[in-house]
Design a protein around this motif. Sequence first.
Motif, PDB file in Angstrom:
ATOM      1  N   PRO A   1       0.818  56.537  59.634  1.00 50.82           N
ATOM      2  CA  PRO A   1      -0.242  57.137  59.168  1.00 50.82           C
ATOM      3  C   PRO A   1      -0.356  58.611  59.732  1.00 50.82           C
ATOM      4  N   GLN A   2       0.166  58.738  60.803  1.00 52.66           N
ATOM      5  CA  GLN A   2       0.101  60.140  61.394  1.00 52.66           C
ATOM      6  C   GLN A   2       1.117  61.192  60.956  1.00 52.66           C
ATOM      7  N   LYS A   3       2.022  60.872  60.176  1.00 55.77           N
ATOM      8  CA  LYS A   3       3.216  61.404  59.741  1.00 55.77           C
ATOM      9  C   LYS A   3       3.306  61.442  58.250  1.00 55.77           C
ATOM     10  N   GLN A   4       4.115  62.579  57.781  1.00 54.68           N
ATOM     11  CA  GLN A   4       4.254  62.393  56.193  1.00 54.68           C
ATOM     12  C   GLN A   4       5.658  61.866  55.995  1.00 54.68           C
ATOM     13  N   ASP A   5       5.769  60.765  56.386  1.00 53.61           N
ATOM     14  CA  ASP A   5       6.984  59.946  56.148  1.00 53.61           C
ATOM     15  C   ASP A   5       7.077  58.925  54.990  1.00 53.61           C
ATOM     16  N   ASP A   6       5.979  59.141  54.035  1.00 57.82           N
ATOM     17  CA  ASP A   6       5.675  58.115  52.927  1.00 57.82           C
ATOM     18  C   ASP A   6       6.956  57.922  51.930  1.00 57.82           C
ATOM     19  N   GLU A   7       7.653  58.879  51.745  1.00 57.13           N
ATOM     20  CA  GLU A   7       8.873  58.658  50.789  1.00 57.13           C
ATOM     21  C   GLU A   7      10.108  57.945  51.509  1.00 57.13           C
ATOM     22  N   PHE A   8      10.048  57.839  52.883  1.00 55.67           N
ATOM     23  CA  PHE A   8      10.976  56.887  53.547  1.00 55.67           C
ATOM     24  C   PHE A   8      10.435  55.553  53.957  1.00 55.67           C
ATOM     25  N   CYS A   9       9.480  55.300  53.372  1.00 56.23           N
ATOM     26  CA  CYS A   9       9.153  53.857  53.588  1.00 56.23           C
ATOM     27  C   CYS A   9       9.603  52.924  52.652  1.00 56.23           C
ATOM     28  N   ALA A  10       9.380  51.705  52.722  1.00 57.84           N
ATOM     29  CA  ALA A  10       9.811  50.603  51.885  1.00 57.84           C
ATOM     30  C   ALA A  10       9.696  50.822  50.541  1.00 57.84           C
ATOM     31  N   ASP A  11       8.257  51.173  50.366  1.00 54.26           N
ATOM     32  CA  ASP A  11       8.116  51.417  48.902  1.00 54.26           C
ATOM     33  C   ASP A  11       7.739  53.030  48.474  1.00 54.26           C
ATOM     34  N   GLY A  12       8.581  53.772  49.175  1.00 52.87           N
ATOM     35  CA  GLY A  12       8.410  55.229  48.928  1.00 52.87           C
ATOM     36  C   GLY A  12       9.318  55.575  47.702  1.00 52.87           C
TER      37      GLY A  12
ATOM     38  N   ILE B   1      16.889  60.577  75.981  1.00 52.03           N
ATOM     39  CA  ILE B   1      15.714  61.636  76.137  1.00 52.03           C
ATOM     40  C   ILE B   1      14.942  61.850  74.867  1.00 52.03           C
ATOM     41  N   HIS B   2      13.764  61.476  74.786  1.00 50.52           N
ATOM     42  CA  HIS B   2      13.279  61.841  73.306  1.00 50.52           C
ATOM     43  C   HIS B   2      11.665  62.006  73.734  1.00 50.52           C
ATOM     44  N   LYS B   3      11.067  62.742  72.917  1.00 42.99           N
ATOM     45  CA  LYS B   3       9.495  62.905  72.926  1.00 42.99           C
ATOM     46  C   LYS B   3       9.002  63.463  71.442  1.00 42.99           C
ATOM     47  N   ASP B   4       8.054  62.364  70.946  1.00 43.17           N
ATOM     48  CA  ASP B   4       7.397  62.749  69.569  1.00 43.17           C
ATOM     49  C   ASP B   4       6.925  64.376  69.547  1.00 43.17           C
ATOM     50  N   SER B   5       7.337  65.004  68.365  1.00 33.76           N
ATOM     51  CA  SER B   5       7.026  66.338  68.182  1.00 33.76           C
ATOM     52  C   SER B   5       5.815  66.757  67.383  1.00 33.76           C
ATOM     53  N   PRO B   6       5.335  67.928  67.176  1.00 35.06           N
ATOM     54  CA  PRO B   6       4.319  67.981  66.511  1.00 35.06           C
ATOM     55  C   PRO B   6       4.552  68.345  65.110  1.00 35.06           C
ATOM     56  N   ASP B   7       5.916  68.159  64.752  1.00 32.19           N
ATOM     57  CA  ASP B   7       6.358  68.390  63.236  1.00 32.19           C
ATOM     58  C   ASP B   7       5.743  67.270  62.306  1.00 32.19           C
ATOM     59  N   GLU B   8       5.221  68.051  61.340  1.00 33.18           N
ATOM     60  CA  GLU B   8       4.240  67.235  60.254  1.00 33.18           C
ATOM     61  C   GLU B   8       5.159  66.046  59.737  1.00 33.18           C
ATOM     62  N   ARG B   9       6.543  66.061  59.475  1.00 32.63           N
ATOM     63  CA  ARG B   9       7.073  65.076  59.040  1.00 32.63           C
ATOM     64  C   ARG B   9       7.472  63.975  60.050  1.00 32.63           C
ATOM     65  N   GLY B  10       7.108  64.352  61.132  1.00 35.03           N
ATOM     66  CA  GLY B  10       7.666  63.488  62.325  1.00 35.03           C
ATOM     67  C   GLY B  10       9.030  63.571  62.894  1.00 35.03           C
ATOM     68  N   ILE B  11       9.705  64.471  62.236  1.00 37.26           N
ATOM     69  CA  ILE B  11      10.962  64.465  63.017  1.00 37.26           C
ATOM     70  C   ILE B  11      11.481  65.258  64.155  1.00 37.26           C
ATOM     71  N   ASP B  12      12.243  64.535  65.151  1.00 38.47           N
ATOM     72  CA  ASP B  12      12.365  65.252  66.472  1.00 38.47           C
ATOM     73  C   ASP B  12      13.463  65.743  66.778  1.00 38.47           C
ATOM     74  N   VAL B  13      13.751  66.316  67.945  1.00 37.57           N
ATOM     75  CA  VAL B  13      14.931  66.407  68.689  1.00 37.57           C
ATOM     76  C   VAL B  13      15.082  65.636  69.968  1.00 37.57           C
ATOM     77  N   ALA B  14      16.382  65.206  70.214  1.00 35.60           N
ATOM     78  CA  ALA B  14      16.601  64.005  71.136  1.00 35.60           C
ATOM     79  C   ALA B  14      18.003  64.161  71.711  1.00 35.60           C
ATOM     80  N   ILE B  15      18.207  63.967  72.984  1.00 37.24           N
ATOM     81  CA  ILE B  15      19.381  63.561  73.389  1.00 37.24           C
ATOM     82  C   ILE B  15      20.013  62.110  73.810  1.00 37.24           C
ATOM     83  N   LEU B  16      21.282  61.982  73.528  1.00 33.22           N
ATOM     84  CA  LEU B  16      21.599  60.667  74.139  1.00 33.22           C
ATOM     85  C   LEU B  16      22.725  61.186  75.266  1.00 33.22           C
ATOM     86  N   PHE B  17      22.961  60.470  76.415  1.00 35.73           N
ATOM     87  CA  PHE B  17      23.850  60.729  77.139  1.00 35.73           C
ATOM     88  C   PHE B  17      24.518  59.590  78.100  1.00 35.73           C
ATOM     89  N   ARG B  18      25.637  59.626  78.485  1.00 34.30           N
ATOM     90  CA  ARG B  18      26.226  58.614  79.147  1.00 34.30           C
ATOM     91  C   ARG B  18      26.202  58.904  80.758  1.00 34.30           C
TER      92      ARG B  18
END
Length: 353
Positions: free
Chosen positions: A60-71, A131-148
């Motif tokens: 409910p905190q993000k504009q992700d409705d179109e990617f929900c199961a009934d979106g 490495i990840h943190k939630d961003s202030p993006d309205e859609r809720g999409i973030d940048v992250a890192i995976l490392f070995r």
Amino acid sequence: MKVLTLVLTSVLKKQRTRFFIGFVLLFFFFARMNAQPTSHSELAIMFYNVENLFDVEDDPQKQDDEFCADGLRNWNYFRLKDKLNKISKVILAANGFDPPAVIGLCEVENRAVLESLIEHTPLKNYGYKIIHKDSPDERGIDVAILFRPDKVTPIMYSYHPLATESSDTLSSREILEATFAVGQDTLTVFVNHWPSRYSGQAETEPDRLLAARTLRNHIDAVFEQCTDAKIVVLGDFNDEPDDVSIRKGLMTVVSDNPSNKGELVNLTASWKPKGTLKHQQSWQIFDQVIVSDYLLNTSGLNCSGADARIVDLPFLFEADEHWGGKRLFRTYRGYQYSGGFSDHLPVLIKLSY
């Protein structure tokens, strides 16, 4: 005759003994050779805009409705699982038999989808950490890192918001900065996903200039702490190498001038006519690799301009029946599910040390 037989038997025994001793010595020679540390190692760093890697839950905190199961896109668990497996396929194929040590990602919704990516796909065999943190993006999409952790050791990381002079924060993705120990050297990686052109290139240019200046300030802060810092800047900049945000805001150069220390060299400027995404019939370079000149032609951790490339694996394309040639095999085309990979190609740089 009996004497001759004894002599022949003795000779054969000696030959077998010599052969056995020779075989043992040869075995230990090769074992020792393989046990010696190599004087030259490689480290691959990759960036990939994975195009809307959402879970199926409504936040409910993000504009992700179109990617929900009934979106509107009918997004579901099976499509998510397929996309995760496709992303893992790209990562595993990007650098031959040795998957990248560090992977910058953008357009990921949350940590949960990253955990699914590294734990429930073939990537689980490589021990990637997040490495990840939630961003202030309205859609809720973030940048992250995976490392070995078998390749690099994390030292620190931080996220930098895009704040104006009046201290207002843009509702956009933050810039991720992470520093790793690599052998006897250190490497700082910046991962970016700058504001889009959705409302028009000219109208949104000030936001990307803000992102460029924010990034430049934090790069300068790294140089203040270490004057010969080795830095890799990756991301989807939503601008091309010759746009003002990259050239003037970030202050990049196309080629290194040895007499000017501390330059940011854009290794992607020579990729044309290739690109990382396609608009109509034109390819554009939004996904870029930029390095500090202390990585070029130096001792320790180093690279050359030729070590940065687009990961243009054949299975990432499909025929473009409208504009001709090839186009990217996307997850969705409009609201129609295509079952592909992404609307961007990954980029990769290979470092030596």
